[in-house]
Design a protein around this motif. Sequence first.
Motif, PDB file in Angstrom:
ATOM      1  N   SER A  91      47.083  22.763  48.125  1.00  0.00           N
ATOM      2  CA  SER A  91      45.715  22.248  48.125  1.00  0.00           C
ATOM      3  C   SER A  91      45.107  22.353  46.730  1.00  0.00           C
ATOM      4  O   SER A  91      45.670  22.923  45.809  1.00  0.00           O
ATOM      5  N   TRP A  92      43.892  21.800  46.622  1.00  0.00           N
ATOM      6  CA  TRP A  92      43.176  21.778  45.343  1.00  0.00           C
ATOM      7  C   TRP A  92      43.271  23.079  44.566  1.00  0.00           C
ATOM      8  O   TRP A  92      43.714  23.129  43.438  1.00  0.00           O
ATOM      9  N   GLY A  93      42.736  24.102  45.178  1.00  0.00           N
ATOM     10  CA  GLY A  93      42.585  25.382  44.492  1.00  0.00           C
ATOM     11  C   GLY A  93      43.809  26.268  44.590  1.00  0.00           C
ATOM     12  O   GLY A  93      43.835  27.356  44.015  1.00  0.00           O
ATOM     13  N   GLY A  94      44.823  25.784  45.326  1.00  0.00           N
ATOM     14  CA  GLY A  94      46.057  26.548  45.429  1.00  0.00           C
ATOM     15  C   GLY A  94      46.081  27.561  46.546  1.00  0.00           C
ATOM     16  O   GLY A  94      47.070  28.276  46.713  1.00  0.00           O
ATOM     17  N   ARG A  95      45.020  27.616  47.351  1.00  0.00           N
ATOM     18  CA  ARG A  95      44.964  28.630  48.394  1.00  0.00           C
ATOM     19  C   ARG A  95      45.895  28.311  49.547  1.00  0.00           C
ATOM     20  O   ARG A  95      46.456  29.201  50.182  1.00  0.00           O
ATOM     21  N   ASN A  96      46.028  27.025  49.873  1.00  0.00           N
ATOM     22  CA  ASN A  96      46.835  26.610  51.027  1.00  0.00           C
ATOM     23  C   ASN A  96      48.106  25.905  50.568  1.00  0.00           C
ATOM     24  O   ASN A  96      48.076  25.095  49.633  1.00  0.00           O
ATOM     25  N   THR A  97      49.193  26.226  51.246  1.00  0.00           N
ATOM     26  CA  THR A  97      50.461  25.585  50.962  1.00  0.00           C
ATOM     27  C   THR A  97      51.172  25.255  52.271  1.00  0.00           C
ATOM     28  O   THR A  97      50.847  25.806  53.324  1.00  0.00           O
ATOM     29  N   ASP A  98      52.135  24.360  52.183  1.00  0.00           N
ATOM     30  CA  ASP A  98      52.958  24.030  53.328  1.00  0.00           C
ATOM     31  C   ASP A  98      54.340  23.651  52.825  1.00  0.00           C
ATOM     32  O   ASP A  98      54.476  23.169  51.693  1.00  0.00           O
TER      33      ASP A  98
END
Length: 126
Positions: free
Chosen positions: A51-58
């Motif tokens: 995600s944008w800020g790097g908090r979420n990944t998959d």
Amino acid sequence: VQLQASGGGLVQAGGSLGLSCTASGRSFVSYAMGWFRQAPGKERAFVAAISWGGRNTDYADSVKGRFTISRDNAKNTVYLQMNNLKPEDTAVYYCAADENTVSGAVPIDIRAYDYWGQGTQVTVSS
């Protein structure tokens, strides 16, 4: 935005490689980023997204626990660290940017992505 991927190469099974993708032309911060790969004779497939800020990944199930996606917005760069590589990881790897995304989103659908890098070859020998 223009995307430039680098870092591919030849590695033995069990080895590691790190890919980088640097964006230029527009602000990188509000783009979700992804990595896809395409093996010979196969369709391009999702590998990882952030995600944008790097908090979420998959991650694709096939790479979970072995690959790590990260980003440095100050450097306009997204990374893919690949460990414990297998011959079936052999493919051309592409980075992609999704500009039409909401905060926290981690798009896995190839159709969500608007910009693509040129691809970098990863070859894993057995």
